[in-house]
Design an enzyme around this catalytic site. Structure first.
Site, PDB file in Angstrom:
ATOM      1  N   CYS A 197       0.797  -1.224   0.000  1.00  0.00           N
ATOM      2  CA  CYS A 197       0.000   0.000   0.000  1.00  0.00           C
ATOM      3  C   CYS A 197       0.832   1.277   0.000  1.00  0.00           C
ATOM      4  O   CYS A 197       0.301   2.357  -0.244  1.00  0.00           O
ATOM      5  CB  CYS A 197      -0.941   0.004   1.204  1.00  0.00           C
ATOM      6  SG  CYS A 197      -2.083  -1.396   1.250  1.00  0.00           S
ATOM      7  N   HIS A 277      12.486   2.208   5.267  1.00  0.00           N
ATOM      8  CA  HIS A 277      12.325   0.765   5.061  1.00  0.00           C
ATOM      9  C   HIS A 277      12.828   0.043   6.301  1.00  0.00           C
ATOM     10  O   HIS A 277      13.966   0.225   6.718  1.00  0.00           O
ATOM     11  CB  HIS A 277      13.118   0.331   3.823  1.00  0.00           C
ATOM     12  CG  HIS A 277      12.639  -0.949   3.217  1.00  0.00           C
ATOM     13  ND1 HIS A 277      12.467  -2.107   3.940  1.00  0.00           N
ATOM     14  CD2 HIS A 277      12.280  -1.263   1.948  1.00  0.00           C
ATOM     15  CE1 HIS A 277      12.029  -3.070   3.148  1.00  0.00           C
ATOM     16  NE2 HIS A 277      11.900  -2.574   1.932  1.00  0.00           N
ATOM     17  N   HIS A 359      -3.927  19.559   6.622  1.00  0.00           N
ATOM     18  CA  HIS A 359      -4.697  18.380   6.222  1.00  0.00           C
ATOM     19  C   HIS A 359      -3.787  17.157   6.217  1.00  0.00           C
ATOM     20  O   HIS A 359      -2.605  17.255   5.891  1.00  0.00           O
ATOM     21  CB  HIS A 359      -5.297  18.571   4.825  1.00  0.00           C
ATOM     22  CG  HIS A 359      -5.941  19.907   4.622  1.00  0.00           C
ATOM     23  ND1 HIS A 359      -7.171  20.246   5.163  1.00  0.00           N
ATOM     24  CD2 HIS A 359      -5.514  21.021   3.959  1.00  0.00           C
ATOM     25  CE1 HIS A 359      -7.468  21.488   4.832  1.00  0.00           C
ATOM     26  NE2 HIS A 359      -6.486  21.982   4.108  1.00  0.00           N
ATOM     27  N   HIS A 363      -3.102   6.594   5.915  1.00  0.00           N
ATOM     28  CA  HIS A 363      -3.233   5.258   5.345  1.00  0.00           C
ATOM     29  C   HIS A 363      -4.537   4.601   5.793  1.00  0.00           C
ATOM     30  O   HIS A 363      -4.771   4.391   6.982  1.00  0.00           O
ATOM     31  CB  HIS A 363      -2.046   4.411   5.788  1.00  0.00           C
ATOM     32  CG  HIS A 363      -2.078   3.006   5.286  1.00  0.00           C
ATOM     33  ND1 HIS A 363      -1.613   2.665   4.036  1.00  0.00           N
ATOM     34  CD2 HIS A 363      -2.512   1.857   5.842  1.00  0.00           C
ATOM     35  CE1 HIS A 363      -1.756   1.364   3.860  1.00  0.00           C
ATOM     36  NE2 HIS A 363      -2.300   0.857   4.941  1.00  0.00           N
ATOM     37  N   HIS A 392     -14.985   3.685   4.628  1.00  0.00           N
ATOM     38  CA  HIS A 392     -16.415   3.372   4.570  1.00  0.00           C
ATOM     39  C   HIS A 392     -16.933   3.378   3.137  1.00  0.00           C
ATOM     40  O   HIS A 392     -17.682   2.474   2.735  1.00  0.00           O
ATOM     41  CB  HIS A 392     -17.187   4.402   5.410  1.00  0.00           C
ATOM     42  CG  HIS A 392     -18.665   4.159   5.465  1.00  0.00           C
ATOM     43  ND1 HIS A 392     -19.536   4.624   4.496  1.00  0.00           N
ATOM     44  CD2 HIS A 392     -19.428   3.488   6.366  1.00  0.00           C
ATOM     45  CE1 HIS A 392     -20.761   4.269   4.796  1.00  0.00           C
ATOM     46  NE2 HIS A 392     -20.740   3.587   5.933  1.00  0.00           N
ATOM     47  N   ASN A 396     -10.453  -0.601   1.438  1.00  0.00           N
ATOM     48  CA  ASN A 396      -9.008  -0.466   1.301  1.00  0.00           C
ATOM     49  C   ASN A 396      -8.665  -0.650  -0.179  1.00  0.00           C
ATOM     50  O   ASN A 396      -8.658  -1.767  -0.684  1.00  0.00           O
ATOM     51  CB  ASN A 396      -8.297  -1.516   2.162  1.00  0.00           C
ATOM     52  CG  ASN A 396      -6.781  -1.372   2.120  1.00  0.00           C
ATOM     53  OD1 ASN A 396      -6.220  -0.741   1.224  1.00  0.00           O
ATOM     54  ND2 ASN A 396      -6.110  -1.981   3.082  1.00  0.00           N
TER      55      ASN A 396
END
Length: 463
Positions: A197, A277, A359, A363, A392, A396
């Site tokens: 992702c 990472h 803002h 994730h 909602h 995902n």
């Protein structure tokens, strides 16, 4: 990577050289008998000035972006999910009940979208054609819309970066785009896979690097997608069944440029990007892992380590991000907290990142992930509202999810010129990525905004 900033070493070198030569030039002009040559000093001063300005990195502008919204026939409410699971007859009763519980507390609504094969009745599992259909529908729709909005001839695109975590056909998806839009022969095409992702962040970081360091790259197309079709899990391992419940269809395309003449048309400027990472740690590396179960069924296992790993690595990530973006007052407050907590033997509180950003696109990995980010960063409900509503409405959508959140902000017309926006995403491996943007204009609702038909219904209270 710093974006649109001066490189520190070059700044010091060129600034010192420029000021020194300027001083001696003025001195030489006032004292003609000086052994220093005025023309020589003037030439050196001009050279220093040139070095000073040439050390500036090219700005990276977000010209525009577009998010894919499938047709209403692809909506996947609970009834469709239940019919699909029961109709395949490959899950045990216990697995069916487990998925039902996960879905009902996942935070997903009844408006999310599923790939074509979920609505078919002939085969229990998707074939390659279904995966290609899913990819083409999302990519072509978002890129078509993006090109129409920006009015950029595809032949002007110098680089294309495509990311799709778990679907890597041959020819690649980047080649699919080159073929579809007739991109030029010297196009720089990149295809990222297996990065989870966070790859939506990583792909922008790569495109920005090309725009800043390659003189021949003026426009870079970034396409962020995922494929569900070939990655549904048909076994009974509970850690692998979770992905069936929360992942849904999504795709986004963005056009970046370093052309200052397009600044008036651009929506945002990229100020900073950071990738960390944490794969050297075995626990982090295996937190989300693709493997076969005992029956030979392939799936992605989301282990119990995932949430604590996300929290720890997020904390490590913001320790690198904080000194770059936080105001001095907040940094001093954090340093004081760290000293006092060290004396008390407690853990220091994370700094308040809302002092750095107006803002935040968090994730949208799942309800537990959003709550963990909320806890680590001490965020208020109104800050995490877009992430919760995105989960909602769309579920995902993997690497494209931060773009759907940006669309939510624009749909609500909350972004003002000069506002700073933080995109934050996690990925397998384990990776954490951040993008920091500055808005170049007030936001408005575009015709292709995926929230256009429902924005007035959000936020919902049933999340």
């Amino acid at each position: 990577m710093r974006i649109a900033c001066l490189q520190p070493i070059k700044i010091l070198q060129s600034s010192f050289l420029f000021l020194a030569t300027l001083y001696f030039t003025i001195s030489a002009s006032r004292n003609p008998s000086s052994t220093l040559s005025f023309p020589l000093l003037f030439s050196v001063s001009i050279s220093a000035l040139f070095l000073f300005f040439s050390s500036r990195r090219k700005p990276v502008l977000l010209l525009d972006y577009s998010c894919y919204k499938p047709g209403p026939e692809r909506k996947c409410p609970y009834a469709v999910c239940e019919r699909f699971v029961l109709g395949r007859q490959c899950f045990s009763t216990e697995s069916q009940e487990f998925m039902r519980r996960i879905y009902l507390k996942s935070g997903l609504g009844d408006e999310t979208y599923a790939p074509p094969f979920v609505f078919e009745t002939e085969d229990s599992r998707a074939k390659l054609d279904s995966a290609m259909q899913e990819a083409q529908e999302g990519i072509f729709s978002s890129v078509d819309s993006l090109l129409a909005k920006t009015k950029v001839d595809p032949r002007l695109i110098d680089a294309v970066v495509v990311t799709c975590g778990s679907f890597s056909p041959s020819p690649s998806l980047s080649s699919l785009i080159v073929n579809r839009y007739g991109l030029k022969e010297d196009i720089k095409a990149y295809n990222l896979s297996g990065m989870g992702c966070s790859s939506g962040i990583i792909s922008v970081d790569l495109a920005a690097t090309l725009l800043q360091n390659n003189a021949k790259v003026k426009y870079a197309l970034v396409v962020v997608t995922e494929s569900i079709s070939l990655n549904w899990y048909f076994g009974d391992n509970r850690s692998m069944l979770v992905t069936n419940c929360i992942f849904r269809v999504g795709c986004a395309a963005a056009l970046l440029t370093n052309d200052l003449s397009r600044r008036a048309d651009a929506k945002m400027q990229l100020l900073y990007s950071l990738r960390t990472h944490h794969g050297s740690n075995d626990r982090a590396y295996r937190a989300a892992f693709q493997e076969e179960d005992d029956e030979g069924n392939t799936g992605i296992s989301l282990t119990k380590d995932l949430i604590p790993v996300a929290g720890k690595n997020l904390y490590d990530h913001i320790k690198k991000l904080g000194p770059v973006v936080l105001p001095l007052s907040e940094l001093l407050s954090y340093c004081y907290s760290k000293v006092t907590s060290s004396l008390a033997g407690t853990k220091p509180k994370a700094p308040d990142f809302t002092t750095a950003f107006e803002h935040v696109c968090i994730h949208t990995g799942g309800k537990a992930v959003i709550e963990q980010v909320e806890r680590v960063l001490r965020l208020r409900d109104e800050v995490t509202e877009p992430a919760k509503m995105c989960l909602h409405r769309f579920g995902n959508t993997s690497s494209s999810l931060v773009w759907y959140e940006l669309a939510y902000f624009e749909g609500k017309k909350r972004i003002r010129k000069g506002d700073r926006l933080w995109m934050l995403a996690f990925g397998t491996g384990f990776k954490v990525g951040s993008l920091v943007w500055k808005s170049l204009r007030d936001s408005s609702m575009d015709d292709d905004n995926p929230w256009s038909d429902c924005i007035d219904s959000y936020p919902v209270t049933s999340w």
